[in-house]
Design a protein around this motif. Structure first.
Motif, PDB file in Angstrom:
ATOM      1  N   ALA A 119       0.811  -1.233   0.000  1.00  0.00           N
ATOM      2  CA  ALA A 119       0.000   0.000   0.000  1.00  0.00           C
ATOM      3  C   ALA A 119       0.840   1.278   0.000  1.00  0.00           C
ATOM      4  CB  ALA A 119      -0.963  -0.006   1.185  1.00  0.00           C
ATOM      5  N   PRO A 120       1.888   1.385   0.837  1.00  0.00           N
ATOM      6  CA  PRO A 120       2.695   2.618   0.793  1.00  0.00           C
ATOM      7  C   PRO A 120       3.309   2.880  -0.580  1.00  0.00           C
ATOM      8  CG  PRO A 120       3.265   1.320   2.724  1.00  0.00           C
ATOM      9  CD  PRO A 120       2.341   0.479   1.908  1.00  0.00           C
ATOM     10  N   MET A 121       3.733   1.812  -1.265  1.00  0.00           N
ATOM     11  CA  MET A 121       4.329   1.976  -2.593  1.00  0.00           C
ATOM     12  C   MET A 121       3.273   2.385  -3.616  1.00  0.00           C
ATOM     13  SD  MET A 121       6.983  -1.253  -2.608  1.00  0.00           S
ATOM     14  CE  MET A 121       7.197  -1.252  -4.385  1.00  0.00           C
ATOM     15  N   GLU A 130      12.635   2.499   0.854  1.00  0.00           N
ATOM     16  CA  GLU A 130      12.132   3.238   2.021  1.00  0.00           C
ATOM     17  C   GLU A 130      11.019   2.451   2.723  1.00  0.00           C
ATOM     18  OE1 GLU A 130       9.903   7.450   3.046  1.00  0.00           O
ATOM     19  OE2 GLU A 130      10.826   7.253   1.073  1.00  0.00           O
ATOM     20  N   ALA A 131      10.114   1.868   1.918  1.00  0.00           N
ATOM     21  CA  ALA A 131       9.016   1.085   2.489  1.00  0.00           C
ATOM     22  C   ALA A 131       9.547  -0.136   3.242  1.00  0.00           C
ATOM     23  CB  ALA A 131       8.054   0.643   1.388  1.00  0.00           C
ATOM     24  N   THR A 132      10.570  -0.782   2.669  1.00  0.00           N
ATOM     25  CA  THR A 132      11.149  -1.974   3.303  1.00  0.00           C
ATOM     26  C   THR A 132      11.817  -1.613   4.628  1.00  0.00           C
ATOM     27  OG1 THR A 132      11.492  -2.995   1.146  1.00  0.00           O
ATOM     28  CG2 THR A 132      12.771  -3.891   2.980  1.00  0.00           C
ATOM     29  N   GLU A 133      12.563  -0.513   4.634  1.00  0.00           N
ATOM     30  CA  GLU A 133      13.211  -0.058   5.878  1.00  0.00           C
ATOM     31  C   GLU A 133      12.186   0.182   6.977  1.00  0.00           C
ATOM     32  OE1 GLU A 133      15.731   3.384   5.425  1.00  0.00           O
ATOM     33  OE2 GLU A 133      17.059   2.346   4.023  1.00  0.00           O
ATOM     34  N   LYS A 134      11.115   0.872   6.601  1.00  0.00           N
ATOM     35  CA  LYS A 134      10.073   1.196   7.574  1.00  0.00           C
ATOM     36  C   LYS A 134       9.378  -0.073   8.062  1.00  0.00           C
ATOM     37  CE  LYS A 134       6.197   4.165   8.407  1.00  0.00           C
ATOM     38  NZ  LYS A 134       5.163   5.004   7.887  1.00  0.00           N
ATOM     39  N   ALA A 135       9.081  -0.979   7.114  1.00  0.00           N
ATOM     40  CA  ALA A 135       8.409  -2.236   7.472  1.00  0.00           C
ATOM     41  C   ALA A 135       9.258  -3.045   8.450  1.00  0.00           C
ATOM     42  CB  ALA A 135       8.123  -3.052   6.213  1.00  0.00           C
ATOM     43  N   LEU A 169      -0.132   0.755  10.214  1.00  0.00           N
ATOM     44  CA  LEU A 169       0.763   1.850  10.620  1.00  0.00           C
ATOM     45  C   LEU A 169       1.691   2.293   9.493  1.00  0.00           C
ATOM     46  CD1 LEU A 169       1.835   0.721  14.211  1.00  0.00           C
ATOM     47  CD2 LEU A 169       0.201   2.512  13.612  1.00  0.00           C
ATOM     48  N   MET A 170       1.910   1.431   8.519  1.00  0.00           N
ATOM     49  CA  MET A 170       2.764   1.775   7.385  1.00  0.00           C
ATOM     50  C   MET A 170       2.250   3.013   6.648  1.00  0.00           C
ATOM     51  SD  MET A 170       5.478  -0.221   6.865  1.00  0.00           S
ATOM     52  CE  MET A 170       5.847  -0.123   5.115  1.00  0.00           C
ATOM     53  N   MET A 171       0.944   3.261   6.719  1.00  0.00           N
ATOM     54  CA  MET A 171       0.342   4.398   6.013  1.00  0.00           C
ATOM     55  C   MET A 171       0.372   5.677   6.852  1.00  0.00           C
ATOM     56  SD  MET A 171      -0.479   3.153   3.084  1.00  0.00           S
ATOM     57  CE  MET A 171      -1.695   4.225   2.343  1.00  0.00           C
TER      58      MET A 171
END
Length: 258
Positions: A119-121, A130-135, A169-171
């Motif tokens: 979803a973030p991507m 960036e999404a992977t780091e956050k995840a 929370l990713m969003m």
């Protein structure tokens, strides 16, 4: 802690079924303030989940208003601060409201990491790196970083629900909506999910939680709503609701569940 900042304002909300004969929500008015951990309790069929699902229009109200950042999301249009008429973009509002259901709704054919970064991507345009780091940071926070490459079928119910929470929370939502997040879990897995929710609350996340977990409501909530027959019957602090209930309907309910 909660401030007087009104994030969501629900005004005279009604939801009728069967040509108006069944009142799932009957004239409910309540504000959700920034930083609130609002816990909604009540018997089955009282309208708790209908109220929660109305906040992001998963249920379309029959009548009433839902203001999110002072925009009535039940209407098709609103007047912006410059006096111009704009369309209400419900998807934009939903991005700011994380939702966690009874069932985990994870894509079974994707790994946990892929479930989280999708979803973030796609929606926010975040890069894969960036999404992977956050995840990974969020997975670490809930003690599941070693499960990033696993598939949902390889996880326990409690693990899946913790993934569902961090996926929301990713969003970077402004408010998290929880619809009985522990009711589908085995009893020994409930605690690990409530622990993640408790941490979120301590971190200042605004939360609306429909739950049967009275211990959580008493310990973590700063406001408790009691609903019955589609109506908001009583609201107050956990102490007021659990130790000094006023309404006979609430007294009767607590006598059965505590």
């Amino acid at each position: 802690m909660a401030t007087s900042d009104k994030l969501i304002q629900v005004k005279n909300l009604k939801k009728y079924y069967n040509k108006g004969t069944l009142h799932a929500l009957d004239d409910v008015t309540v504000d959700v303030n920034k930083g609130d951990v609002m816990v909604v309790i009540g018997p089955s069929g009282s309208g708790k989940s209908t109220l929660l699902r109305s906040l992001n229009l998963l249920e379309i109200p029959t009548d009433g208003e839902i203001l999110f950042h002072n925009i009535d999301i039940t209407k098709k249009k609103f007047v912006n601060k410059h006096g111009k008429v704009e369309k209400v973009d419900i998807n934009l509002h939903r991005q700011k409201m994380g939702m966690v259901f009874q069932h985990f709704n994870l894509f079974p054919h994707k790994t946990i990491l892929d479930n989280m970064i999708l979803a973030p991507m796609k929606v926010l345009g975040v890069s894969k790196t960036e999404a992977t780091e956050k995840a990974m940071a969020l997975l670490k926070r809930v003690g599941l970083e070693d499960r990033a490459g696993a598939f949902p079928i390889q996880l326990s119910g409690g693990q899946k629900q913790r993934i569902a929470i961090v996926r929301a929370l990713m969003m970077e939502p402004e408010v998290m909506l929880f619809d009985e997040p522990t009711s589908a879990l085995d009893p020994e897995m409930v605690g690990e999910v409530l622990e993640v929710m408790k941490e979120l609350a301590l971190g200042g996340m605004t939360m609306v939680v429909v739950t049967h977990e009275m211990g959580f409501a008493r310990e973590v909530g700063n406001r408790v709503l009691f609903m019955a027959d589609g109506k908001l019957v009583e609201e107050g602090t956990p102490e007021e609701i659990f130790d000094h209930p006023k309404h006979p309907r609430l007294q009767d309910f607590l006598a059965k569940v505590l």
